[in-house]
Design an enzyme around this catalytic site. Sequence first.
Site, short mmCIF file in Angstrom:
data_model
loop_
_atom_site.label_atom_id
_atom_site.label_comp_id
_atom_site.label_asym_id
_atom_site.label_seq_id
_atom_site.Cartn_x
_atom_site.Cartn_y
_atom_site.Cartn_z
N HIS A 1 35.31 9.86 1.86
CA HIS A 1 36.77 9.74 1.94
C HIS A 1 37.27 9.02 0.69
CE1 HIS A 1 37.39 10.18 6.57
NE2 HIS A 1 36.51 11.03 6.11
N GLU B 1 39.18 6.45 0.24
CA GLU B 1 39.08 4.99 0.27
C GLU B 1 37.66 4.53 0.00
OE1 GLU B 1 42.00 6.08 3.66
OE2 GLU B 1 40.31 7.01 2.60
N CYS C 1 41.58 6.23 8.12
CA CYS C 1 40.95 6.49 9.40
C CYS C 1 40.19 5.24 9.85
CB CYS C 1 40.00 7.69 9.29
SG CYS C 1 38.51 7.32 8.32
N CYS D 1 37.44 4.16 7.37
CA CYS D 1 37.97 3.57 6.14
C CYS D 1 38.65 2.23 6.40
CB CYS D 1 38.91 4.55 5.46
SG CYS D 1 38.03 6.01 4.85
#
Length: 148
Positions: free
Chosen positions: A52, A54, A82, A85
């Site tokens: 992801h 992040e 999410c 993260c």
Amino acid sequence: MNDEELMNEALIEAKRAYDEGEVPVGAVVALDGEIVGRGHNGREEKHSIASHAEIEAILDAERNLGRTRLDGCSIYVTLEPCLMCAGAIIQSRLFRLVYAVDDPKAGAVRSRFHAFDDPTEDGVPLLSVGLRGEEAAKLLRAFFLERR
């Protein structure tokens, strides 16, 4: 760089993800207004659920700063983090989270889950929401419309 410029850099990362066929989410980590980490979604390319924006930006910042604790750093993300993260943001001790748009499906800050709500949790960052939100939302809408 100021918040507006840093979020612009996160949007540039999101556009890179879009161009690569990934969900267009981008992130940058900054220390004293200077970018120390960059990332965008790369799940499909890397065949990794952990890729992801992040996580990629945090890992880049850790490499560049030579440390895992990112005290004093801020992360700018185009979409609400999410749960995975949000946990990484807490664990890395980022000082501040700035994100553009809420994610009602998987957001873990204030939309679906509330990872930062435990007042006893160390490492919960300061929060700013909505900066360049319309641009981030427009990019996400365009991506998903193309795939339907």
